[in-house]
Motif scaffolding. Structure first.
Motif, PDB file in Angstrom:
ATOM      1  N   SER A  32       0.845  -1.198   0.000  1.00 19.48           N
ATOM      2  CA  SER A  32       0.000   0.000   0.000  1.00 19.48           C
ATOM      3  C   SER A  32       0.876   1.242   0.000  1.00 19.48           C
ATOM      4  CB  SER A  32      -0.916   0.004   1.229  1.00 19.48           C
ATOM      5  OG  SER A  32      -1.710  -1.140   1.254  1.00 19.48           O
ATOM      6  N   HIS A  33       1.327   1.648  -1.177  1.00 24.15           N
ATOM      7  CA  HIS A  33       2.230   2.791  -1.282  1.00 24.15           C
ATOM      8  C   HIS A  33       1.586   4.098  -0.831  1.00 24.15           C
ATOM      9  CE1 HIS A  33       5.392   0.512  -3.208  1.00 24.15           C
ATOM     10  NE2 HIS A  33       4.500   0.015  -4.046  1.00 24.15           N
ATOM     11  N   ASP A  34       0.264   4.197  -0.942  1.00 23.57           N
ATOM     12  CA  ASP A  34      -0.427   5.435  -0.572  1.00 23.57           C
ATOM     13  C   ASP A  34      -0.710   5.530   0.922  1.00 23.57           C
ATOM     14  OD1 ASP A  34      -0.391   6.140  -3.221  1.00 23.57           O
ATOM     15  OD2 ASP A  34      -2.421   5.428  -3.626  1.00 23.57           O
ATOM     16  N   ALA A  35      -0.565   4.420   1.649  1.00 24.12           N
ATOM     17  CA  ALA A  35      -0.817   4.428   3.091  1.00 24.12           C
ATOM     18  C   ALA A  35       0.410   4.978   3.819  1.00 24.12           C
ATOM     19  CB  ALA A  35      -1.113   3.017   3.576  1.00 24.12           C
ATOM     20  N   PRO A  36       0.194   5.595   4.964  1.00 29.38           N
ATOM     21  CA  PRO A  36       1.359   6.052   5.739  1.00 29.38           C
ATOM     22  C   PRO A  36       2.281   4.867   6.058  1.00 29.38           C
ATOM     23  CG  PRO A  36      -0.679   6.922   6.665  1.00 29.38           C
ATOM     24  CD  PRO A  36      -1.064   5.938   5.607  1.00 29.38           C
ATOM     25  N   LYS A  78       2.496   0.906  14.627  1.00 26.87           N
ATOM     26  CA  LYS A  78       2.533  -0.505  14.218  1.00 26.87           C
ATOM     27  C   LYS A  78       1.245  -1.223  14.609  1.00 26.87           C
ATOM     28  CE  LYS A  78       5.360  -4.636  14.330  1.00 26.87           C
ATOM     29  NZ  LYS A  78       6.606  -5.248  14.728  1.00 26.87           N
ATOM     30  N   ASN A  79       0.838  -1.105  15.862  1.00 25.47           N
ATOM     31  CA  ASN A  79      -0.397  -1.772  16.301  1.00 25.47           C
ATOM     32  C   ASN A  79      -1.623  -1.195  15.608  1.00 25.47           C
ATOM     33  OD1 ASN A  79       0.984  -3.478  18.014  1.00 25.47           O
ATOM     34  ND2 ASN A  79       0.745  -2.157  19.791  1.00 25.47           N
ATOM     35  N   ILE A  80      -1.621   0.099  15.355  1.00 25.26           N
ATOM     36  CA  ILE A  80      -2.755   0.728  14.665  1.00 25.26           C
ATOM     37  C   ILE A  80      -2.854   0.202  13.242  1.00 25.26           C
ATOM     38  CG2 ILE A  80      -3.644   2.927  13.783  1.00 25.26           C
ATOM     39  CD1 ILE A  80      -2.333   4.228  16.292  1.00 25.26           C
ATOM     40  N   ILE A  81      -1.730   0.129  12.545  1.00 24.41           N
ATOM     41  CA  ILE A  81      -1.725  -0.373  11.160  1.00 24.41           C
ATOM     42  C   ILE A  81      -2.218  -1.809  11.124  1.00 24.41           C
ATOM     43  CG2 ILE A  81      -0.203  -1.043   9.255  1.00 24.41           C
ATOM     44  CD1 ILE A  81       1.458   1.521   9.943  1.00 24.41           C
ATOM     45  N   GLU A  82      -1.715  -2.644  12.040  1.00 27.84           N
ATOM     46  CA  GLU A  82      -2.113  -4.054  12.053  1.00 27.84           C
ATOM     47  C   GLU A  82      -3.601  -4.209  12.361  1.00 27.84           C
ATOM     48  OE1 GLU A  82       0.648  -5.847  14.778  1.00 27.84           O
ATOM     49  OE2 GLU A  82       2.226  -5.954  13.254  1.00 27.84           O
ATOM     50  N   SER A  83      -4.109  -3.508  13.370  1.00 25.87           N
ATOM     51  CA  SER A  83      -5.521  -3.661  13.723  1.00 25.87           C
ATOM     52  C   SER A  83      -6.433  -3.084  12.649  1.00 25.87           C
ATOM     53  CB  SER A  83      -5.812  -3.034  15.085  1.00 25.87           C
ATOM     54  OG  SER A  83      -5.582  -1.652  15.052  1.00 25.87           O
ATOM     55  N   GLN A  84      -6.037  -1.981  12.026  1.00 26.56           N
ATOM     56  CA  GLN A  84      -6.848  -1.390  10.966  1.00 26.56           C
ATOM     57  C   GLN A  84      -6.876  -2.289   9.731  1.00 26.56           C
ATOM     58  OE1 GLN A  84      -8.654   1.524  11.486  1.00 26.56           O
ATOM     59  NE2 GLN A  84      -9.659   0.803   9.645  1.00 26.56           N
ATOM     60  N   THR A  85      -5.766  -2.930   9.441  1.00 24.50           N
ATOM     61  CA  THR A  85      -5.705  -3.857   8.311  1.00 24.50           C
ATOM     62  C   THR A  85      -6.669  -5.015   8.512  1.00 24.50           C
ATOM     63  OG1 THR A  85      -3.411  -3.273   7.834  1.00 24.50           O
ATOM     64  CG2 THR A  85      -4.190  -5.390   7.002  1.00 24.50           C
ATOM     65  N   VAL A  86      -6.671  -5.581   9.713  1.00 25.17           N
ATOM     66  CA  VAL A  86      -7.575  -6.699  10.011  1.00 25.17           C
ATOM     67  C   VAL A  86      -9.029  -6.229   9.951  1.00 25.17           C
ATOM     68  CG1 VAL A  86      -8.305  -8.317  11.811  1.00 25.17           C
ATOM     69  CG2 VAL A  86      -5.870  -7.988  11.329  1.00 25.17           C
TER      70      VAL A  86
END
Length: 110
Positions: A32-36, A78-86
């Motif tokens: 996801s190149h557009d994601a932070p 890191k935790n925000i990215i992982e939880s948002q992805t799920v």
């Protein structure tokens, strides 16, 4: 190449030749190149299709694979990215199932 599939004369994998008892496993990774900090991780999705008495079962897993460490100032993300992805993956699951059902119906009609 899909394990268990054979080559047909057009040099394409023929899924019809896979025995019903053998599941089909599809593993995909996306970036996801557009994601932070999108260049720091990959989203891996694993789909397993298996025959069952009721038709075809779908099992699906989504995980975040870190290919580069986040800067220490961004480590709380890191935790925000992982939880948002799920969470996003769970939202998209229904659309994926609808798409697969429609594709199967279209293939039967062809």
């Amino acid at each position: 190449r899909i394990s268990g599939a054979v080559r047909n004369p057009e040099n394409m994998d023929d899924l019809a030749e896979i025995p019903d008892s053998q599941p089909v496993v599809l593993v995909m990774q996306s970036c996801s190149h557009d994601a932070p900090y999108g260049e720091y991780f990959r989203i891996q999705e694993t789909l397993i299709f298996a025959r069952s008495a009721s038709g075809t079962d779908l099992k699906r897993w989504v995980s975040v694979l870190w290919v580069k460490s986040l800067p220490w100032t961004a480590s709380p993300l890191k935790n925000i990215i992982e939880s948002q992805t799920v969470a996003d993956s769970q939202k998209a699951h229904g659309d994926l199932v609808k798409f697969l059902i429609q594709a199967a119906e279209d293939a039967r009609e062809a």
